[in-house]
Design a protein around this motif. Sequence first.
Motif, PDB file in Angstrom:
ATOM      1  N   VAL A  46      22.788  -7.249  16.636  1.00 27.43           N
ATOM      2  CA  VAL A  46      22.976  -6.125  15.718  1.00 27.43           C
ATOM      3  C   VAL A  46      23.404  -4.898  16.516  1.00 27.43           C
ATOM      4  N   PRO A  47      23.960  -3.896  15.845  1.00 30.23           N
ATOM      5  CA  PRO A  47      24.329  -2.667  16.557  1.00 30.23           C
ATOM      6  C   PRO A  47      23.097  -1.957  17.109  1.00 30.23           C
ATOM      7  N   ALA A  48      23.295  -1.128  18.115  1.00 29.57           N
ATOM      8  CA  ALA A  48      22.187  -0.371  18.700  1.00 29.57           C
ATOM      9  C   ALA A  48      21.581   0.604  17.693  1.00 29.57           C
ATOM     10  N   SER A  49      22.299   0.909  16.616  1.00 29.54           N
ATOM     11  CA  SER A  49      21.792   1.810  15.583  1.00 29.54           C
ATOM     12  C   SER A  49      20.758   1.145  14.682  1.00 29.54           C
ATOM     13  N   PHE A  50      20.633  -0.181  14.759  1.00 27.97           N
ATOM     14  CA  PHE A  50      19.651  -0.897  13.940  1.00 27.97           C
ATOM     15  C   PHE A  50      18.258  -0.669  14.504  1.00 27.97           C
ATOM     16  N   ASP A  51      17.332  -0.270  13.641  1.00 25.65           N
ATOM     17  CA  ASP A  51      15.933  -0.103  14.017  1.00 25.65           C
ATOM     18  C   ASP A  51      15.101  -0.878  13.001  1.00 25.65           C
ATOM     19  N   ALA A  52      14.401  -1.896  13.481  1.00 28.37           N
ATOM     20  CA  ALA A  52      13.659  -2.766  12.568  1.00 28.37           C
ATOM     21  C   ALA A  52      12.670  -1.994  11.721  1.00 28.37           C
ATOM     22  N   ARG A  53      12.094  -0.939  12.282  1.00 25.20           N
ATOM     23  CA  ARG A  53      11.111  -0.144  11.547  1.00 25.20           C
ATOM     24  C   ARG A  53      11.769   0.930  10.684  1.00 25.20           C
ATOM     25  N   PHE A  54      12.540   1.800  11.305  1.00 23.74           N
ATOM     26  CA  PHE A  54      13.019   2.985  10.597  1.00 23.74           C
ATOM     27  C   PHE A  54      14.268   2.742   9.750  1.00 23.74           C
ATOM     28  N   SER A  55      15.032   1.703  10.040  1.00 21.60           N
ATOM     29  CA  SER A  55      16.207   1.414   9.214  1.00 21.60           C
ATOM     30  C   SER A  55      15.859   0.674   7.923  1.00 21.60           C
ATOM     31  N   ALA A  56      14.634   0.199   7.800  1.00 23.19           N
ATOM     32  CA  ALA A  56      14.238  -0.586   6.620  1.00 23.19           C
ATOM     33  C   ALA A  56      14.238   0.269   5.360  1.00 23.19           C
ATOM     34  N   THR A  57      14.690  -0.315   4.261  1.00 19.15           N
ATOM     35  CA  THR A  57      14.681   0.369   2.959  1.00 19.15           C
ATOM     36  C   THR A  57      13.486  -0.044   2.118  1.00 19.15           C
ATOM     37  N   PHE A  58      12.932  -1.218   2.373  1.00 26.19           N
ATOM     38  CA  PHE A  58      11.721  -1.629   1.655  1.00 26.19           C
ATOM     39  C   PHE A  58      10.994  -2.713   2.427  1.00 26.19           C
ATOM     40  N   ARG A  59       9.696  -2.843   2.125  1.00 27.95           N
ATOM     41  CA  ARG A  59       8.873  -3.988   2.537  1.00 27.95           C
ATOM     42  C   ARG A  59       8.321  -4.614   1.268  1.00 27.95           C
ATOM     43  N   ARG A  60       8.325  -5.921   1.205  1.00 24.70           N
ATOM     44  CA  ARG A  60       7.803  -6.624   0.027  1.00 24.70           C
ATOM     45  C   ARG A  60       6.695  -7.590   0.458  1.00 24.70           C
ATOM     46  N   TYR A  61       5.554  -7.452  -0.206  1.00 24.31           N
ATOM     47  CA  TYR A  61       4.408  -8.322   0.051  1.00 24.31           C
ATOM     48  C   TYR A  61       4.072  -9.128  -1.199  1.00 24.31           C
ATOM     49  N   GLU A  62       3.412 -10.249  -0.976  1.00 21.43           N
ATOM     50  CA  GLU A  62       2.804 -11.011  -2.066  1.00 21.43           C
ATOM     51  C   GLU A  62       1.335 -11.259  -1.741  1.00 21.43           C
ATOM     52  N   TYR A  63       0.519 -11.215  -2.786  1.00 19.58           N
ATOM     53  CA  TYR A  63      -0.907 -11.507  -2.621  1.00 19.58           C
ATOM     54  C   TYR A  63      -1.267 -12.604  -3.604  1.00 19.58           C
ATOM     55  N   ARG A  64      -1.850 -13.705  -3.099  1.00 20.63           N
ATOM     56  CA  ARG A  64      -2.170 -14.884  -3.897  1.00 20.63           C
ATOM     57  C   ARG A  64      -3.664 -14.944  -4.198  1.00 20.63           C
ATOM     58  N   VAL A  65      -3.985 -15.187  -5.482  1.00 25.54           N
ATOM     59  CA  VAL A  65      -5.381 -15.268  -5.919  1.00 25.54           C
ATOM     60  C   VAL A  65      -5.551 -16.477  -6.847  1.00 25.54           C
TER      61      VAL A  65
END
Length: 270
Positions: free
Chosen positions: A102-121
């Motif tokens: 990826v380009p050096a401008s990619f930041d796994a943390r700060f370039s992210a637009t969303f995080r998606r979680y699932e919780y199972r019950v």
Amino acid sequence: METIRLRLDVSYDGADFSGWAAQPARRTVAGVLTEALGRLVGAETPLGLTVAGRTDAGVHATGQVCHVDLPLDSWAGLEGSLLRRLAALMPPDARVRAITPVPASFDARFSATFRRYEYRVSDTPWGPEPLRRHDTLGWVRPLDLDRLNAAAAGLVGEHDYAAYCKRKEHATTVRAITRLEWRRDPDGVCVATVQADAFCQSMVRSLVGAMLTVGDGRREPSWPARLLRLRERSSEVTVAPAHGLTLVAVGYPEEAEYAARADATRRLRA
């Protein structure tokens, strides 16, 4: 030293990890990944390992993302075999599923637009199926899906989630939840999907804990949203256990927007 930035897509069973972040004398996902990469490029090589979301102890991931910077000469010798070599060096409860330059401008943390979680019950009288015991919470009371979704609806949007967060000094607890909904899968398990730009520590598990008390009839559907008026963590909210939670996806903009998104996120977090 000239380097190349690599995006790594990672999955892990969090049951036997003390979370993502490296800690002295503790087994962590970052620790085992760094060790495996170090055996291939040299233990003293700085990797700049950066992750999209630092999951807590016991939390799983099927869609975690991180980045590393490898020396170009190391990458030249590993480009065609790095994925296979990591598979041989990593433990069976952690996998690197894809490696992408990826380009050096990619930041796994700060370039992210969303995080998606699932919780199972599982709310069956007998509890979770044995093969899913590591990623599914057993709930002793029957859950009503309509009540769960009514509670979830009041929590969507941009709010101060201080009542649901473990506050950190000089850090904001304002977040924007864009998706929060429950479904019941064919196997009968209730699954919450939670998506936001980012999350505070323990936020998802706190939200789930609050909604479960609505789903089983002990609280009214309006109660979780009323807690948003608070400016400190609520003692009434029980944090749901870690093992039911899985990070399933991290979103990013188009390549040309990596740097702008990272700059905007840093300003927002400040």
